[in-house]
Write an enzyme that holds these catalytic residues in place. Structure first.
Site, PDB file in Angstrom:
ATOM      1  N   TYR A 125     -30.175   1.975 -52.078  1.00  7.26           N
ATOM      2  CA  TYR A 125     -30.847   0.847 -52.719  1.00  7.26           C
ATOM      3  C   TYR A 125     -32.369   0.853 -52.698  1.00  7.26           C
ATOM      4  O   TYR A 125     -32.968   0.100 -53.480  1.00  7.26           O
ATOM      5  CB  TYR A 125     -30.294  -0.457 -52.133  1.00  7.26           C
ATOM      6  CG  TYR A 125     -28.835  -0.642 -52.492  1.00  7.26           C
ATOM      7  CD1 TYR A 125     -28.469  -1.102 -53.753  1.00  7.26           C
ATOM      8  CD2 TYR A 125     -27.821  -0.303 -51.602  1.00  7.26           C
ATOM      9  CE1 TYR A 125     -27.142  -1.244 -54.105  1.00  7.26           C
ATOM     10  CE2 TYR A 125     -26.488  -0.430 -51.943  1.00  7.26           C
ATOM     11  CZ  TYR A 125     -26.155  -0.894 -53.200  1.00  7.26           C
ATOM     12  OH  TYR A 125     -24.836  -1.017 -53.551  1.00  7.26           O
ATOM     13  N   PHE A 411     -21.211  -9.602 -46.210  1.00  8.87           N
ATOM     14  CA  PHE A 411     -20.671 -10.308 -47.379  1.00  8.87           C
ATOM     15  C   PHE A 411     -20.443  -9.324 -48.525  1.00  8.87           C
ATOM     16  O   PHE A 411     -20.953  -8.222 -48.517  1.00  8.87           O
ATOM     17  CB  PHE A 411     -21.620 -11.440 -47.826  1.00  8.87           C
ATOM     18  CG  PHE A 411     -23.059 -11.010 -47.960  1.00  8.87           C
ATOM     19  CD1 PHE A 411     -23.517 -10.425 -49.125  1.00  8.87           C
ATOM     20  CD2 PHE A 411     -23.944 -11.175 -46.904  1.00  8.87           C
ATOM     21  CE1 PHE A 411     -24.837 -10.021 -49.246  1.00  8.87           C
ATOM     22  CE2 PHE A 411     -25.276 -10.787 -47.017  1.00  8.87           C
ATOM     23  CZ  PHE A 411     -25.707 -10.211 -48.186  1.00  8.87           C
TER      24      PHE A 411
END
Length: 411
Positions: A125, A411
């Site tokens: 990322y 998450f």
């Protein structure tokens, strides 16, 4: 699929099963029915992006709508999740397409100045502007016989144990009270508490159901731990394992009492805790911190989506007045010189023509955002340039915070 640009669509709720299968295949994890339904309950199809090759889902990215605690404040943050590309469709630019579109949509919506995620691999990322904003410690240590903790204060409180779902309202009240002071924690509404406490039997790996250990102080609940145990035996006796998922405490008495219990569970000899904050007090309490086996790992990655809104939303440990030149090749609206003025009570950030004093890319701002990375450390790595001598020393303390960011949940 041809070499033309992929068609990205917003899926409907009825496409969740196909998306879940794509995610399960990409992460080499079988679908557990209980987990599947728990994830369906928090899925936000309107925030998902999907690529199909014919009838088959081959690439996907989504986000959850939540808020994130940051130094001195909470901000709306896109919680990026469920990112995957099918093995058969790698190296075709699908991830790049999804990440670019998602960032553009978050920016243009104007509601969330930052995005945050957990990375399956740290190299993925940064190319999209995400910076490592919070690290974690994994602990793997002996229990019962090797580690010692101080004796608790007289009448410091009492402990009780319960099924987590039965005490969820109590857990939520304490979590909400403490969350505002802990960068890196995300809000949890009823849906999210159900998801966090979901405990499918098929994913316990031979361990017990999750338990809640609660500490009551003079004013009620002031600490809890979510944990489970796994029975293990060898010829010489029990060697069971305690697995700690979450520890929340309002003060040292509750914290000490909880850890004295977790490190002394009968028939266990080992404890693991994979999401400890880097400033965890346990490192200062045990008689031999080396025995905790701490290992530093990456945790939360932050992407600053709207530079002025993001920098103005958080607070700063000391007074700051600095002009930063930012580069952002994916969101050119962020590129330019920005004057940040603020302190513990608030901040403003606006575009300026004044000479820049520091220069960095947008990834660096993500690393600094939760107060866990040092400005001078980034400069030493060549990631930040000091354009006016003395600016690093004067500005660095402002970006820190009195508590390290803590990675509470995946998450």
């Amino acid at each position: 699929m041809t070499d033309t640009a992929p068609t990205v669509v917003v899926p409907g709720p009825d496409e969740f099963d196909d998306i879940a299968q794509l995610i399960a295949d990409a992460f080499h994890h079988p679908i557990d029915p209980e987990t599947h339904e728990a994830e369906r309950a928090i899925f936000e199809p309107e925030r998902a992006l999907l690529v199909r090759d014919g009838p088959t889902a081959v690439a996907h990215a989504a986000a959850f709508t939540r808020t994130l605690s940051v130094p001195g404040a909470t901000v709306p943050a896109a919680h990026v999740t469920m990112v995957a590309v099918a093995t058969t469709h790698r190296r075709r630019g699908l991830l790049r397409t999804l990440m670019h579109r998602q960032l553009r949509e978050i920016h243009d919506a104007g509601r969330e100045p930052v995005a945050v995620l957990w990375a399956s691999e740290g190299r993925i990322y940064p190319r999209f502007g995400y910076g490592l904003a919070a690290q974690r410690l994994t602990l793997d240590c002996p229990a019962t016989t090797e580690l010692r903790l101080p004796e608790p204060a007289p009448a410091a409180g009492t402990l009780r144990q319960a099924a987590p779902a039965a005490v969820q309202p109590e857990l939520a009240r304490l979590y909400d009270r403490l969350r505002v002071d802990r960068p890196g924690w995300s809000d949890r509404d009823e849906r999210w508490w159900r998801y966090v406490l979901n405990d499918p039997s098929g994913e316990r790996g031979g361990a017990t159901a999750r338990r809640a250990l609660l500490h009551d102080g003079p004013n009620g609940l002031d600490g809890y731990a979510l944990w489970r145990s796994r029975p293990e035996w060898q010829r010489t006796g029990p060697t069971g394992l305690v697995q700690v998922d979450e520890v929340v405490a309002a003060g040292p008495d509750a914290y000490l009492a909880i850890w004295r219990t977790l490190l002394s569970v009968d028939l266990t000899r080992r404890l693991t805790y994979f999401r400890a904050p880097v400033d965890d007090p346990l490192l200062r309490l045990v008689n031999e911190p080396r025995q905790l086996g701490p290992q530093l790992m990456d945790a939360l990655w932050v992407r600053v989506v709207d530079v002025p809104a993001a920098l103005a939303a958080r607070r700063y440990a000391t007074a700051v007045d600095v002009v930063v030149e930012v580069t952002d090749p994916l969101l050119p609206e962020n590129t330019g010189r920005w004057r940040l003025t603020g302190g513990p009570q608030g901040a403003t950030c606006a575009r300026t023509d004044d000479p820049a004093e520091l220069a960095c890319d947008v990834r660096c701002l993500g690393e600094l955002y939760l107060g866990g990375a040092g400005l001078t450390a980034l400069a030493a790595a060549g990631r930040v340039r000091e354009l006016r001598p003395g600016t690093l020393a004067a500005t660095g303390p402002a970006f820190g915070w009195h508590r390290a960011p803590a990675p509470m949940e995946i998450f």
